[in-house]
Design a protein around this motif. Structure first.
Motif, PDB file in Angstrom:
ATOM      1  N   ALA A  72      75.775  15.589  29.856  1.00 41.57           N
ATOM      2  CA  ALA A  72      75.848  16.677  30.828  1.00 41.57           C
ATOM      3  C   ALA A  72      77.297  16.993  31.179  1.00 41.57           C
ATOM      4  CB  ALA A  72      75.067  16.296  32.084  1.00 41.57           C
ATOM      5  N   TRP A  73      78.119  15.950  31.327  1.00 41.95           N
ATOM      6  CA  TRP A  73      79.551  16.170  31.593  1.00 41.95           C
ATOM      7  C   TRP A  73      80.186  16.970  30.458  1.00 41.95           C
ATOM      8  CZ3 TRP A  73      83.404  13.815  28.480  1.00 41.95           C
ATOM      9  CH2 TRP A  73      84.721  14.064  28.894  1.00 41.95           C
ATOM     10  N   ALA A  74      79.913  16.574  29.218  1.00 41.44           N
ATOM     11  CA  ALA A  74      80.487  17.286  28.072  1.00 41.44           C
ATOM     12  C   ALA A  74      79.967  18.722  28.008  1.00 41.44           C
ATOM     13  CB  ALA A  74      80.149  16.537  26.779  1.00 41.44           C
ATOM     14  N   ARG A 126      60.806  14.162  29.574  1.00 41.63           N
ATOM     15  CA  ARG A 126      60.679  15.506  30.145  1.00 41.63           C
ATOM     16  C   ARG A 126      61.179  15.517  31.589  1.00 41.63           C
ATOM     17  NH1 ARG A 126      55.612  15.808  30.044  1.00 41.63           N
ATOM     18  NH2 ARG A 126      55.531  16.480  27.865  1.00 41.63           N
ATOM     19  N   GLY A 127      60.838  14.484  32.352  1.00 39.31           N
ATOM     20  CA  GLY A 127      61.294  14.432  33.731  1.00 39.31           C
ATOM     21  C   GLY A 127      62.806  14.371  33.840  1.00 39.31           C
ATOM     22  N   LEU A 128      63.444  13.573  32.980  1.00 41.07           N
ATOM     23  CA  LEU A 128      64.905  13.477  33.000  1.00 41.07           C
ATOM     24  C   LEU A 128      65.535  14.795  32.586  1.00 41.07           C
ATOM     25  CD1 LEU A 128      67.484  11.800  33.335  1.00 41.07           C
ATOM     26  CD2 LEU A 128      67.202  11.030  30.965  1.00 41.07           C
ATOM     27  N   LEU A 129      65.006  15.434  31.552  1.00 43.50           N
ATOM     28  CA  LEU A 129      65.538  16.718  31.114  1.00 43.50           C
ATOM     29  C   LEU A 129      65.375  17.783  32.179  1.00 43.50           C
ATOM     30  CD1 LEU A 129      64.186  16.656  27.437  1.00 43.50           C
ATOM     31  CD2 LEU A 129      66.593  16.624  28.100  1.00 43.50           C
ATOM     32  N   ASP A 130      64.216  17.809  32.818  1.00 43.97           N
ATOM     33  CA  ASP A 130      63.986  18.803  33.867  1.00 43.97           C
ATOM     34  C   ASP A 130      64.886  18.545  35.074  1.00 43.97           C
ATOM     35  OD1 ASP A 130      62.091  20.011  32.293  1.00 43.97           O
ATOM     36  OD2 ASP A 130      60.356  19.185  33.361  1.00 43.97           O
ATOM     37  N   TRP A 131      65.151  17.263  35.369  1.00 45.45           N
ATOM     38  CA  TRP A 131      66.042  16.949  36.489  1.00 45.45           C
ATOM     39  C   TRP A 131      67.444  17.480  36.232  1.00 45.45           C
ATOM     40  CZ3 TRP A 131      70.497  13.998  37.092  1.00 45.45           C
ATOM     41  CH2 TRP A 131      70.891  13.777  38.418  1.00 45.45           C
ATOM     42  N   GLY A 173      70.389  24.781  32.200  1.00 46.51           N
ATOM     43  CA  GLY A 173      69.517  25.941  32.149  1.00 46.51           C
ATOM     44  C   GLY A 173      69.641  26.787  30.900  1.00 46.51           C
ATOM     45  N   PRO A 174      70.859  27.130  30.462  1.00 45.38           N
ATOM     46  CA  PRO A 174      70.981  27.967  29.260  1.00 45.38           C
ATOM     47  C   PRO A 174      70.358  27.360  28.005  1.00 45.38           C
ATOM     48  CG  PRO A 174      73.045  27.917  30.480  1.00 45.38           C
ATOM     49  CD  PRO A 174      72.160  26.890  31.105  1.00 45.38           C
TER      50      PRO A 174
END
Length: 345
Positions: free
Chosen positions: A52-54, A122-127, A66-67
């Motif tokens: 996510a940082w990258a 899925r939960g981690l990705l959605d978070w 989101g994108p």
């Protein structure tokens, strides 16, 4: 959808962010069988934070944010899995040789051992898509977020096991700056117009190295170096050099060593991104800064090994004492366990 984390305002992780990530570790761990389930889950959550940082800094493609949702939906419709998409986000960090050790089997990243369930992934990705704060934001004092202090801190904060097992205690940026003021500035006065040699023998995730890179870059490209923390005179009178020459001097002179392989891998990625960002800001790297487009020659020399044994034991004894570290062929060397004979240049 979970609770949205407030926007971050500093390079150190906030308590709400740490708690939210630890909650994600618990959810992933419950979906993984085996006694190492918590450690494996922690590895996945940390790698997602590093991804996510990258991604937030434009270094890798949008997958967690989101994108990236249309691409994720298309991937799932084509038969892919949520866990597979999470793995792709982690794999994006390995497109540059400096990032590959994060997934090198010899480095022991536990994400290679097992995967979370579909619902947990899925939960981690959605978070990350819906609730997590951006990891790229303006800072009024201290390091910019692209220097990676936040993910560097997260590696030690997400689990007690890693902090206790590896004695990982990062120097705050202001402490690092103060130490570097007291060492680099006197060295720059004594050794002019040359390559300053610096090694952090216990570099952790690279806090000291990243700040050192910025300071010597300033010295090499402007001919001056002013203190960041200490009340002391700076140094002037160096002959400024072009950005490419400054980068080469940094790669030749700023080294690190770290016992834990994954910790060293994070440091190597952060220092690589820092050098590339400085080159990009100086116009030496055209276009948007992407991890995949950073020249492969930008690879800092950060070795995995026990610096306390450097030059004190034979290769054979080192391999017996530190088998995991000795098996790794370090950057810029031709054999594992180079620290048994001391760091070579």
């Amino acid at each position: 959808m979970g609770k949205r984390i407030p926007a971050l305002t500093r390079v150190e992780p906030s308590r709400p962010l740490i708690r939210a990530l630890q909650a994600q570790i618990d959810l992933l761990a419950a979906s993984i069988t085996g006694r190492d389930s918590y450690r494996i889950a922690a590895a996945w959550v940390f790698m997602s934070a590093l991804s996510a940082w990258a991604e937030d800094h434009g270094l890798t493609p949008a997958r967690l944010r989101g994108p990236g949702r249309p691409a994720r939906d298309a991937y799932l419709q084509a038969g892919g899995t949520e866990a597979g998409w999470l793995a792709l986000a982690c794999a994006d960090l390995a497109v540059h040789p400096a990032g590959w050790p994060l997934l090198d089997p010899l480095y022991g990243n536990l994400v290679r051992d097992d995967s979370p369930s579909e619902s947990a992934a899925r939960g981690l990705l959605d978070w990350w898509r819906d609730d997590a704060p951006t990891l790229a934001y303006p800072t009024s004092t201290g390091p910019a977020t692209w220097e990676g202090f936040l993910p560097g801190e997260l590696l030690q904060l997400l689990t007690d096991e890693r902090r206790l097992a590896h004695a990982l205690a990062q120097s705050p940026w202001w402490v690092a700056d103060g130490i570097l003021d007291r060492t680099l500035i006197p060295a720059a006065r004594e050794f002019r117009d040359t390559t300053l040699l610096l090694i952090d023998p216990t570099c952790g995730t690279g806090h000291m190295l990243v700040r050192a890179v910025g300071m010597v870059w300033e010295l090499y490209t402007t001919g001056e170096l002013q203190p960041r923390q200490m009340h002391m005179h700076g140094v002037t009178g160096w002959t400024p050099v072009p950005p490419a020459v400054a980068a080469r001097r940094i790669l030749d002179g700023v080294d690190g060593a770290e016992l834990d392989p994954i910790t060293a891998a994070v440091a190597r990625l952060r220092v690589t991104v820092t050098i590339a960002h400085l080159l990009h800001g100086a116009g030496a790297l055209p276009g948007p800064l992407r991890l995949a487009d950073i020249p492969h020659s930008v690879q800092p020399r950060i070795v995995v090994g026990d610096s306390l044994l450097a030059g004190k034991v034979s290769q054979a004894e080192y391999a017996r004492l530190r088998p995991a570290q000795a098996a790794i062929v370090n950057l810029g060397t031709t054999a594992g366990g180079v620290l048994a004979e001391g760091v070579t240049r």
